[in-house]
Design a protein around this motif. Structure first.
Motif, PDB file in Angstrom:
ATOM      1  N   GLY A 100       0.832  -1.198   0.000  1.00 43.92           N
ATOM      2  CA  GLY A 100       0.000   0.000   0.000  1.00 43.92           C
ATOM      3  C   GLY A 100       0.859   1.236   0.000  1.00 43.92           C
ATOM      4  O   GLY A 100       1.884   1.304  -0.683  1.00 43.92           O
ATOM      5  N   SER A 101       0.451   2.218   0.835  1.00 38.29           N
ATOM      6  CA  SER A 101       1.139   3.498   0.842  1.00 38.29           C
ATOM      7  C   SER A 101       0.936   4.184   2.185  1.00 38.29           C
ATOM      8  O   SER A 101      -0.086   3.965   2.856  1.00 38.29           O
ATOM      9  N   THR A 102       1.909   5.000   2.581  1.00 40.89           N
ATOM     10  CA  THR A 102       1.650   5.933   3.661  1.00 40.89           C
ATOM     11  C   THR A 102       0.780   7.057   3.105  1.00 40.89           C
ATOM     12  O   THR A 102       0.746   7.293   1.891  1.00 40.89           O
ATOM     13  N   LEU A 103       0.080   7.748   3.984  1.00 43.98           N
ATOM     14  CA  LEU A 103      -0.836   8.797   3.568  1.00 43.98           C
ATOM     15  C   LEU A 103      -0.399  10.127   4.170  1.00 43.98           C
ATOM     16  O   LEU A 103       0.193  10.163   5.240  1.00 43.98           O
ATOM     17  N   GLY A 104      -0.699  11.205   3.484  1.00 42.48           N
ATOM     18  CA  GLY A 104      -0.296  12.527   3.961  1.00 42.48           C
ATOM     19  C   GLY A 104       0.625  13.191   2.963  1.00 42.48           C
ATOM     20  O   GLY A 104       0.740  12.779   1.799  1.00 42.48           O
ATOM     21  N   SER A 105       1.331  14.227   3.419  1.00 43.17           N
ATOM     22  CA  SER A 105       2.161  15.022   2.519  1.00 43.17           C
ATOM     23  C   SER A 105       3.421  14.278   2.081  1.00 43.17           C
ATOM     24  O   SER A 105       3.930  14.494   0.985  1.00 43.17           O
ATOM     25  N   ASP A 106       3.952  13.408   2.930  1.00 40.34           N
ATOM     26  CA  ASP A 106       5.190  12.683   2.630  1.00 40.34           C
ATOM     27  C   ASP A 106       4.865  11.221   2.343  1.00 40.34           C
ATOM     28  O   ASP A 106       5.106  10.336   3.153  1.00 40.34           O
ATOM     29  N   ARG A 107       4.342  10.951   1.169  1.00 38.99           N
ATOM     30  CA  ARG A 107       3.885   9.612   0.831  1.00 38.99           C
ATOM     31  C   ARG A 107       5.044   8.706   0.435  1.00 38.99           C
ATOM     32  O   ARG A 107       6.043   9.149  -0.123  1.00 38.99           O
ATOM     33  N   SER A 108       4.849   7.416   0.736  1.00 40.75           N
ATOM     34  CA  SER A 108       5.844   6.410   0.373  1.00 40.75           C
ATOM     35  C   SER A 108       5.138   5.097   0.110  1.00 40.75           C
ATOM     36  O   SER A 108       4.133   4.783   0.757  1.00 40.75           O
ATOM     37  N   ALA A 109       5.661   4.331  -0.836  1.00 42.01           N
ATOM     38  CA  ALA A 109       5.166   2.968  -1.028  1.00 42.01           C
ATOM     39  C   ALA A 109       5.400   2.180   0.254  1.00 42.01           C
ATOM     40  O   ALA A 109       6.391   2.381   0.964  1.00 42.01           O
ATOM     41  N   ASN A 142      10.945   6.187   2.042  1.00 42.83           N
ATOM     42  CA  ASN A 142      11.501   6.885   3.201  1.00 42.83           C
ATOM     43  C   ASN A 142      12.541   6.051   3.950  1.00 42.83           C
ATOM     44  O   ASN A 142      13.134   6.533   4.921  1.00 42.83           O
ATOM     45  N   HIS A 143      12.716   4.791   3.559  1.00 44.66           N
ATOM     46  CA  HIS A 143      13.700   3.900   4.187  1.00 44.66           C
ATOM     47  C   HIS A 143      13.462   3.778   5.702  1.00 44.66           C
ATOM     48  O   HIS A 143      14.401   3.851   6.502  1.00 44.66           O
ATOM     49  N   ILE A 144      12.204   3.607   6.069  1.00 47.63           N
ATOM     50  CA  ILE A 144      11.819   3.455   7.477  1.00 47.63           C
ATOM     51  C   ILE A 144      11.168   2.088   7.659  1.00 47.63           C
ATOM     52  O   ILE A 144      10.287   1.706   6.883  1.00 47.63           O
ATOM     53  N   THR A 145      11.592   1.356   8.666  1.00 46.47           N
ATOM     54  CA  THR A 145      11.001   0.067   9.011  1.00 46.47           C
ATOM     55  C   THR A 145      10.322   0.181  10.370  1.00 46.47           C
ATOM     56  O   THR A 145      10.927   0.676  11.326  1.00 46.47           O
ATOM     57  N   THR A 146       9.081  -0.271  10.441  1.00 44.08           N
ATOM     58  CA  THR A 146       8.326  -0.262  11.692  1.00 44.08           C
ATOM     59  C   THR A 146       7.954  -1.692  12.045  1.00 44.08           C
ATOM     60  O   THR A 146       7.389  -2.420  11.222  1.00 44.08           O
ATOM     61  N   TYR A 147       8.271  -2.086  13.278  1.00 40.20           N
ATOM     62  CA  TYR A 147       7.910  -3.407  13.773  1.00 40.20           C
ATOM     63  C   TYR A 147       6.730  -3.263  14.729  1.00 40.20           C
ATOM     64  O   TYR A 147       6.715  -2.363  15.578  1.00 40.20           O
ATOM     65  N   LYS A 148       5.754  -4.156  14.584  1.00 41.76           N
ATOM     66  CA  LYS A 148       4.541  -4.049  15.375  1.00 41.76           C
ATOM     67  C   LYS A 148       4.196  -5.389  16.026  1.00 41.76           C
ATOM     68  O   LYS A 148       4.422  -6.444  15.445  1.00 41.76           O
ATOM     69  N   LEU A 149       3.630  -5.298  17.229  1.00 41.76           N
ATOM     70  CA  LEU A 149       3.101  -6.482  17.909  1.00 41.76           C
ATOM     71  C   LEU A 149       1.817  -6.079  18.617  1.00 41.76           C
ATOM     72  O   LEU A 149       1.824  -5.236  19.513  1.00 41.76           O
ATOM     73  N   ASP A 150       0.704  -6.670  18.185  1.00 39.91           N
ATOM     74  CA  ASP A 150      -0.609  -6.414  18.785  1.00 39.91           C
ATOM     75  C   ASP A 150      -1.031  -7.646  19.569  1.00 39.91           C
ATOM     76  O   ASP A 150      -1.057  -8.758  19.030  1.00 39.91           O
ATOM     77  N   SER A 170       4.685  -0.681  18.908  1.00 37.38           N
ATOM     78  CA  SER A 170       5.371  -0.451  17.637  1.00 37.38           C
ATOM     79  C   SER A 170       6.731   0.171  17.904  1.00 37.38           C
ATOM     80  O   SER A 170       6.922   0.883  18.898  1.00 37.38           O
ATOM     81  N   GLN A 171       7.663  -0.110  17.004  1.00 35.17           N
ATOM     82  CA  GLN A 171       9.029   0.388  17.196  1.00 35.17           C
ATOM     83  C   GLN A 171       9.670   0.677  15.851  1.00 35.17           C
ATOM     84  O   GLN A 171       9.568  -0.108  14.905  1.00 35.17           O
ATOM     85  N   THR A 172      10.322   1.841  15.767  1.00 32.22           N
ATOM     86  CA  THR A 172      11.194   2.172  14.650  1.00 32.22           C
ATOM     87  C   THR A 172      12.607   2.348  15.207  1.00 32.22           C
ATOM     88  O   THR A 172      12.860   2.082  16.381  1.00 32.22           O
ATOM     89  N   GLU A 173      13.525   2.804  14.377  1.00 35.12           N
ATOM     90  CA  GLU A 173      14.892   3.020  14.853  1.00 35.12           C
ATOM     91  C   GLU A 173      14.954   4.111  15.916  1.00 35.12           C
ATOM     92  O   GLU A 173      15.868   4.126  16.756  1.00 35.12           O
ATOM     93  N   THR A 174      13.995   5.037  15.885  1.00 38.17           N
ATOM     94  CA  THR A 174      14.067   6.196  16.780  1.00 38.17           C
ATOM     95  C   THR A 174      12.934   6.285  17.793  1.00 38.17           C
ATOM     96  O   THR A 174      13.031   7.054  18.744  1.00 38.17           O
ATOM     97  N   GLU A 175      11.849   5.535  17.614  1.00 32.99           N
ATOM     98  CA  GLU A 175      10.691   5.683  18.485  1.00 32.99           C
ATOM     99  C   GLU A 175      10.115   4.336  18.883  1.00 32.99           C
ATOM    100  O   GLU A 175      10.123   3.388  18.099  1.00 32.99           O
TER     101      GLU A 175
END
Length: 217
Positions: A100-109, A142-150, A170-175
């Motif tokens: 899919g895609s991120t949504l908003g002004s800074d879109r990414s596949a 954007n070269h961002i990876t997000t890991y999620k566990l629900d 959820s976790q990224t490299e910075t948050e």
């Protein structure tokens, strides 16, 4: 006794947001919800899944967060879910792939891969379920990876009422973010296709109210 509990767990109804469970062939589940927090920020979620074949469920998910009436930290993707064989064991396993895609002004596949575990149980003669849904999402541009566990624990306290306790991490490299979300699901008619979802969410010390509609076709 163990056999009876196993049979009860295997025959319990599929949780609304199925995770490791396949949607029945020809049936569709729709969920729409909206949130508003104590800082007056709003968000919304749309989730649809359809049982195409016994071993294939297709779906769509859109999550939107609004900050000062602008779209932020939002995603939309389609996915396919397939089961992992578990024989006659009491638990279910499944994997998902999505795009899919991120949504908003800074879109990414957006590319997504997920793996889910689900298990039914009985407590005080009531049916319940446990679900663990893990995923990795890659924002390609954007070269961002997000890991999620629900994590979800649910209990059907009556034919018309269910309770859930969920933890979303959820976790990224910075948050790193953790959300606690207790909720109640109410079905006005015992055999009806519509349910209403009332819940609270707490993320980073901010409390939010969630109202949702679930419907099966």
């Amino acid at each position: 006794m163990r056999l009876l509990l196993l049979l009860a767990a295997l025959s319990m109804p599929v949780p609304a947001c199925a995770g490791a469970w396949m949607r029945d062939v020809g049936t569709t589940f729709l969920s729409f919800s909206t949130t508003i927090d104590e800082e007056q920020q709003m968000g919304g979620s749309l989730y649809v899944e359809h049982g195409l074949r016994p071993k294939l469920t297709l779906g769509l998910k859109i999550d939107v967060d609004m900050i000062d009436m602008r779209v932020a930290d939002s995603t939309g993707y389609v996915f396919a879910r397939k089961p992992v064989p578990t024989g006659n064991r009491a638990f279910k396993l499944a994997y998902e792939i999505g795009a899919g895609s991120t949504l908003g002004s800074d879109r990414s596949a957006l590319l997504r891969a997920g793996f889910s575990y689900g298990r039914g149980f009985t407590l005080w003669d009531k049916f319940g379920w446990i679900a663990l849904d893990s995923a990795a999402e890659w924002e390609v541009d954007n070269h961002i990876t997000t890991y999620k566990l629900d994590s979800t624990v649910g209990l059907s306290i009556s034919p018309r009422f269910q309770m859930m306790m969920q933890v979303f991490a959820s976790q990224t490299e910075t948050e790193t973010s953790i959300t606690l979300a207790p909720s109640v699901i109410w079905r006005p008619n015992e055999d009806g296709p519509t349910r209403y979802h009332f819940g609270l969410e707490k993320e980073d010390g901010i409390l939010a109210l969630r109202l949702g509609l679930w419907r099966t076709f």
